[in-house]
Every structure is written in structure tokens, then in C-alpha cells.
Design a protein around this motif. Structure first.
Motif, PDB file in Angstrom:
ATOM      1  N   ASP A 162      19.646  19.399   4.016  1.00  0.00           N
ATOM      2  CA  ASP A 162      19.527  17.942   4.114  1.00  0.00           C
ATOM      3  C   ASP A 162      19.893  17.458   5.514  1.00  0.00           C
ATOM      4  O   ASP A 162      19.294  16.526   6.043  1.00  0.00           O
ATOM      5  CB  ASP A 162      20.438  17.270   3.075  1.00  0.00           C
ATOM      6  CG  ASP A 162      19.871  17.363   1.667  1.00  0.00           C
ATOM      7  OD1 ASP A 162      18.672  17.666   1.547  1.00  0.00           O
ATOM      8  OD2 ASP A 162      20.629  17.140   0.707  1.00  0.00           O
ATOM      9  N   THR A 164      19.662  19.143   8.440  1.00  0.00           N
ATOM     10  CA  THR A 164      18.633  19.490   9.434  1.00  0.00           C
ATOM     11  C   THR A 164      17.326  18.762   9.176  1.00  0.00           C
ATOM     12  O   THR A 164      16.524  18.575  10.102  1.00  0.00           O
ATOM     13  CB  THR A 164      18.375  21.010   9.412  1.00  0.00           C
ATOM     14  OG1 THR A 164      18.001  21.412   8.078  1.00  0.00           O
ATOM     15  CG2 THR A 164      19.615  21.763   9.828  1.00  0.00           C
ATOM     16  N   ASN A 165      17.094  18.350   7.929  1.00  0.00           N
ATOM     17  CA  ASN A 165      15.850  17.670   7.581  1.00  0.00           C
ATOM     18  C   ASN A 165      15.992  16.155   7.644  1.00  0.00           C
ATOM     19  O   ASN A 165      15.042  15.429   7.371  1.00  0.00           O
ATOM     20  CB  ASN A 165      15.403  18.087   6.171  1.00  0.00           C
ATOM     21  CG  ASN A 165      13.943  17.782   5.920  1.00  0.00           C
ATOM     22  OD1 ASN A 165      13.115  17.946   6.797  1.00  0.00           O
ATOM     23  ND2 ASN A 165      13.633  17.322   4.722  1.00  0.00           N
ATOM     24  N   HIS A 168      13.541  13.961   9.543  1.00  0.00           N
ATOM     25  CA  HIS A 168      12.157  13.945   9.088  1.00  0.00           C
ATOM     26  C   HIS A 168      11.999  13.268   7.732  1.00  0.00           C
ATOM     27  O   HIS A 168      10.900  13.224   7.191  1.00  0.00           O
ATOM     28  CB  HIS A 168      11.615  15.385   8.995  1.00  0.00           C
ATOM     29  CG  HIS A 168      11.707  16.132  10.285  1.00  0.00           C
ATOM     30  ND1 HIS A 168      10.898  15.852  11.374  1.00  0.00           N
ATOM     31  CD2 HIS A 168      12.533  17.145  10.684  1.00  0.00           C
ATOM     32  CE1 HIS A 168      11.204  16.673  12.363  1.00  0.00           C
ATOM     33  NE2 HIS A 168      12.192  17.462  11.980  1.00  0.00           N
ATOM     34  N   SER A 169      13.047  12.762   7.160  1.00  0.00           N
ATOM     35  CA  SER A 169      12.982  12.127   5.849  1.00  0.00           C
ATOM     36  C   SER A 169      12.983  10.617   5.995  1.00  0.00           C
ATOM     37  O   SER A 169      13.174  10.074   7.078  1.00  0.00           O
ATOM     38  CB  SER A 169      14.154  12.577   4.980  1.00  0.00           C
ATOM     39  OG  SER A 169      15.359  12.037   5.470  1.00  0.00           O
ATOM     40  N   GLU A 313       9.059  13.968  -0.700  1.00  0.00           N
ATOM     41  CA  GLU A 313       9.864  14.744   0.233  1.00  0.00           C
ATOM     42  C   GLU A 313       9.037  15.883   0.799  1.00  0.00           C
ATOM     43  O   GLU A 313       7.945  16.177   0.295  1.00  0.00           O
ATOM     44  CB  GLU A 313      11.121  15.291  -0.449  1.00  0.00           C
ATOM     45  CG  GLU A 313      10.852  16.090  -1.720  1.00  0.00           C
ATOM     46  CD  GLU A 313      12.139  16.481  -2.420  1.00  0.00           C
ATOM     47  OE1 GLU A 313      12.776  17.446  -1.959  1.00  0.00           O
ATOM     48  OE2 GLU A 313      12.497  15.833  -3.408  1.00  0.00           O
ATOM     49  N   ARG A 314       9.557  16.517   1.852  1.00  0.00           N
ATOM     50  CA  ARG A 314       8.861  17.616   2.498  1.00  0.00           C
ATOM     51  C   ARG A 314       9.492  18.950   2.116  1.00  0.00           C
ATOM     52  O   ARG A 314      10.675  19.029   1.822  1.00  0.00           O
ATOM     53  CB  ARG A 314       8.903  17.445   4.018  1.00  0.00           C
ATOM     54  CG  ARG A 314       8.174  16.202   4.514  1.00  0.00           C
ATOM     55  CD  ARG A 314       8.180  16.149   6.029  1.00  0.00           C
ATOM     56  NE  ARG A 314       7.468  14.993   6.548  1.00  0.00           N
ATOM     57  CZ  ARG A 314       7.257  14.760   7.828  1.00  0.00           C
ATOM     58  NH1 ARG A 314       7.716  15.629   8.736  1.00  0.00           N
ATOM     59  NH2 ARG A 314       6.602  13.682   8.226  1.00  0.00           N
ATOM     60  N   HIS A 316      11.198  22.393   2.538  1.00  0.00           N
ATOM     61  CA  HIS A 316      12.166  22.905   3.502  1.00  0.00           C
ATOM     62  C   HIS A 316      12.642  24.267   3.011  1.00  0.00           C
ATOM     63  O   HIS A 316      13.216  24.377   1.922  1.00  0.00           O
ATOM     64  CB  HIS A 316      13.341  21.937   3.642  1.00  0.00           C
ATOM     65  CG  HIS A 316      14.150  22.140   4.885  1.00  0.00           C
ATOM     66  ND1 HIS A 316      14.968  23.230   5.069  1.00  0.00           N
ATOM     67  CD2 HIS A 316      14.264  21.413   6.025  1.00  0.00           C
ATOM     68  CE1 HIS A 316      15.565  23.158   6.241  1.00  0.00           C
ATOM     69  NE2 HIS A 316      15.149  22.057   6.843  1.00  0.00           N
ATOM     70  N   GLN A 319      16.188  24.809   1.820  1.00  0.00           N
ATOM     71  CA  GLN A 319      16.491  24.267   0.503  1.00  0.00           C
ATOM     72  C   GLN A 319      16.165  25.288  -0.583  1.00  0.00           C
ATOM     73  O   GLN A 319      16.853  25.369  -1.602  1.00  0.00           O
ATOM     74  CB  GLN A 319      15.698  22.979   0.278  1.00  0.00           C
ATOM     75  CG  GLN A 319      16.283  22.072  -0.798  1.00  0.00           C
ATOM     76  CD  GLN A 319      15.547  20.758  -0.887  1.00  0.00           C
ATOM     77  OE1 GLN A 319      14.335  20.684  -0.697  1.00  0.00           O
ATOM     78  NE2 GLN A 319      16.266  19.703  -1.193  1.00  0.00           N
TER      79      GLN A 319
END
Length: 374
Positions: A162, A164-165, A168-169, A313-314, A316, A319
Motif C-alpha cells: 500500500d 509503494t502503491n 498510483h491510487s 484498484e491496480r 500489485h 500485495q
């Protein structure tokens, strides 16, 4: 043994309704509509109103219990065990825990993704295990301690994903971190609820549906009343509504009036929690608590897959690793490794010796939380 059609139906009902419960709550968060007094269009961020709807779903289990009891008494030979009579106030402490933990989780769901929300709820194993040792005098097996440590590692990996992402969220990094911490904080309260239920409720032989419904009654009445003072409590930027108060129920109803589809999302949350509790309790009774744990893990995968398909969401990779580690921790804590080791001659005797010395974990028996996975 092969599953019967009824068992397949129960498993499917638990998997689908459990997934709908989280997805419908998240779906409601994505709606935007004007509020009261012609305010500008804004997101439907009303976690406490959503929590009231969830408790209404739990309350319906009480109606189902009494309907089933009346039908059973009409039979020539009644088969349903209604349980012992009890003081309803016995359910007040766990209901307060349920109300607080659920409300915090709905607040957190506004700040993070549905998949992370579901994965981080696995932290309940850590706190339930520790509290069961401290207050119930349990002795955890080495595999359960290893499961707790593995779960902690999994939480770190999911949190790192979460982090590192975050850029991009749709949520800013501070929101994601706050949401993740709130989810973990809520699991401490859920663990206290489980310990209270086992310590004070299960020894009274209370029917599970009656237990869920009674907690739902307390939660619904208390939280509905608390919506009144919440309407006047300013919280600044933390209140994601035009008046920046803790909860603006009137604004929620105005938004529903402008966007009726919000009702569909709220009803999905309310109805699904009722069926999910029934299915979860039935799966534990008809099959096993381990089967329930496996289905709950599959629910996380389904929620994740639907969220990706809907573009919420993308994907990852980190995750994925976090989920696999969390799944391993849950499996170790609940003894899912035992059937595999039992087939190995070198390990079978060791397992039998360990079973004679250790007590079951609070989450691994049939007597888990009466509202375990809402």
C-alpha cells in the motif's frame, strides 16, 4: 467424504454473501450526489450510517431464529435446541466491541482499497491469540505462535504494498496509512469481542443465531442513538462531509434521495451480512471451522478479483506476496498443516503428542466470534 448439495450451497452462500458484504460497502463509497440544502455533489462517506445498516442485518438473525423456533415447535417432535434462557445484558459488552470495531473499519474502508481492507483483517489472529493466552489461560502450540509471526510478516508486506502503491491510487499516502492502521486497530477490538464471547456467552449454551441477533439489536439501538450527538461533533478535515462533523445522517439521507442506487448498495450490505452469518455458522456446524477459514480466504481472493475487474484498484505483485504470507499464517494458526503432516510417519506421533498437551486456538474451533467475518 464428498460434500452434499446442501453443503455446496452453504459454502457458495458464504463465499458470495461475504464478498458482497465488503464490495457493497465499498461500492457505496464510490457514489457522489448532492446533499441537503443544495450542497455541491460529494462522495457518500457515511461510515456510521453504513454500520447501522450492518447491525440491522445482524438484528434480522433474531427474527430468523424465532421464526425457525415457531416452525420447529409445530412439529410432532421438535428438533431445534433454543438454548438456555439468559440475561440479554450479557451481550452488551461484546456488542459495544462489535459496534466500535465495525464503525472504525467502515471509516478505514473510505481510505483504502477493498482488497487491503480484507487482507489486513487477518490481523485478528495475532490479538486473539495473545488475549486468549492472557485472559482464557490457553496454551498455544508452536505452530500457532509461528502462524502469529507469519501473519505479522504478511501484514508488513501488505502495508508495504500500500505504501509503494500510494502514489498510483485514488487515495493519498496519508489516507492509505491511516486507513491501514485503523483496520489493524479495529482487529484489537474484534479480538476483545471474541474473548468476551467465549468467556461469558458460550458457557450459557446460547443459540448462535440468537447471539448474533441480540448483539445486532444492541448495536443497532445504541449506534442509531449516537447518530444524534455525532451530528453536532465537529472533527475538522477528518469529517468527510460538507459540515465536517463526525457523522451527518441527514446528509446521507439527502444523498440517497438524489441517488437512489445508494440504497441498493446499503441493502446489499444489510442483507448480505444476515445471510453470511447464517451461512458461516452453518458451515462450521455441517463441515468444520477449517472449511470456514478456507472459504473466508477465498472470499479475499474474490473481493480482490472483482475490485481489479471493476478498476477500483491496480494489480500489485507485492500485495500477492503479502496475501500468500497471510494465508500461510492463518493456515498455521488454524492447524491446516496437520492433515498433511499426519500422512507422514515421522510426524504422526509428534502431532498426537502435541494434541494431548495444547488447547485449541480461539479462532480454530467452532466457538469463534458469533459475528466472525462480517
Amino acid at each position: 467424504m464428498a460434500w452434499t448439495k446442501y453443503q455446496f450451497m452453504l459454502a457458495g452462500m458464504m463465499l458470495v454473501t461475504g464478498s458482497i458484504n465488503t464490495l457493497s460497502a465499498k461500492w457505496a463509497d464510490y457514489f457522489s450526489a448532492p446533499g441537503c440544502k443544495d450542497t455541491s455533489e460529494h462522495q457518500f462517506t457515511h461510515p456510521f450510517v453504513q454500520a447501522v445498516g450492518m447491525f440491522l442485518g445482524e438484528l434480522s438473525c433474531l427474527a430468523v431464529f424465532y421464526i425457525a423456533l415457531c416452525q420447529d415447535r409445530r412439529r410432532p417432535e421438535p428438533r431445534m435446541n433454543p438454548g438456555q434462557s439468559f440475561n440479554p445484558l450479557l451481550f452488551l459488552p461484546p456488542a459495544l466491541c462489535d459496534m466500535t470495531g465495525t464503525s472504525i473499519m467502515y471509516v478505514a474502508l473510505n481510505m483504502t482499497s477493498a482488497s487491503s481492507f480484507q487482507m489486513l483483517r487477518g490481523a485478528v489472529i495475532i490479538f486473539t491469540g495473545l488475549l486468549s493466552v492472557a485472559f482464557l489461560g490457553r496454551r498455544l502450540a508452536p505452530s500457532q505462535w509461528l502462524g502469529i509471526l507469519t501473519t505479522i510478516l504478511g501484514l508488513v508486506v501488505v502495508g508495504l504494498a500500500d505504501f509503494t502503491n500510494g502514489t498510483h491510487s485514488e487515495y493519498n499516502l496519508s489516507q492509505v496509512i491511516t486507513g491501514d492502521l485503523l483496520i489493524i486497530m479495529a482487529q484489537v477490538i474484534v479480538a476483545v469481542q471474541m474473548v468476551l464471547e467465549e468467556k461469558f456467552i458460550y458457557k450459557h449454551d446460547v443459540h448462535p443465531l440468537k447471539a448474533v441477533g441480540t448483539e445486532g439489536l444492541f448495536g443497532f439501538l445504541i449506534l442509531s442513538f449516537l447518530l444524534i450527538p455525532m451530528y453536532f461533533i465537529p472533527v475538522g478535515s477528518l469529517g468527510q462531509n460538507p459540515r465536517q462533523v463526525l457523522e451527518d445522517a441527514l446528509d446521507a439521507f439527502c444523498q440517497i434521495g438524489h441517488q437512489p442506487l445508494i440504497v441498493l448498495a446499503l441493502l446489499g450490505n444489510t442483507v448480505s451480512i444476515a445471510f453470511f452469518n447464517f451461512a458461516g455458522l452453518s458451515v462450521t456446524k455441517e463441515m468444520s471451522a477449517t472449511t470456514r477459514m478456507v472459504l473466508d480466504s477465498l472470499r479475499t481472493v474474490l473481493i480482490w478479483a472483482v475490485s481489479l475487474a471493476l478498476g477500483w484498484e491496480r494489480f500489485h505483485g507485492l500485495q500477492v506476496l503479502g496475501f500468500l504470507i497471510l494465508l500461510s499464517g492463518t493456515a498455521l494458526y488454524n492447524g491446516l498443516h496437520r492433515p498433511l503432516l499426519a500422512r507422514m510417519p515421522c510426524c504422526a506421533a509428534w502431532l498426537e503428542q502435541g494434541d494431548a498437551q495444547e488447547g485449541e486456538g480461539l479462532l480454530s474451533g467452532a466457538e469463534g466470534s458469533v459475528n466472525q467475518q462480517s
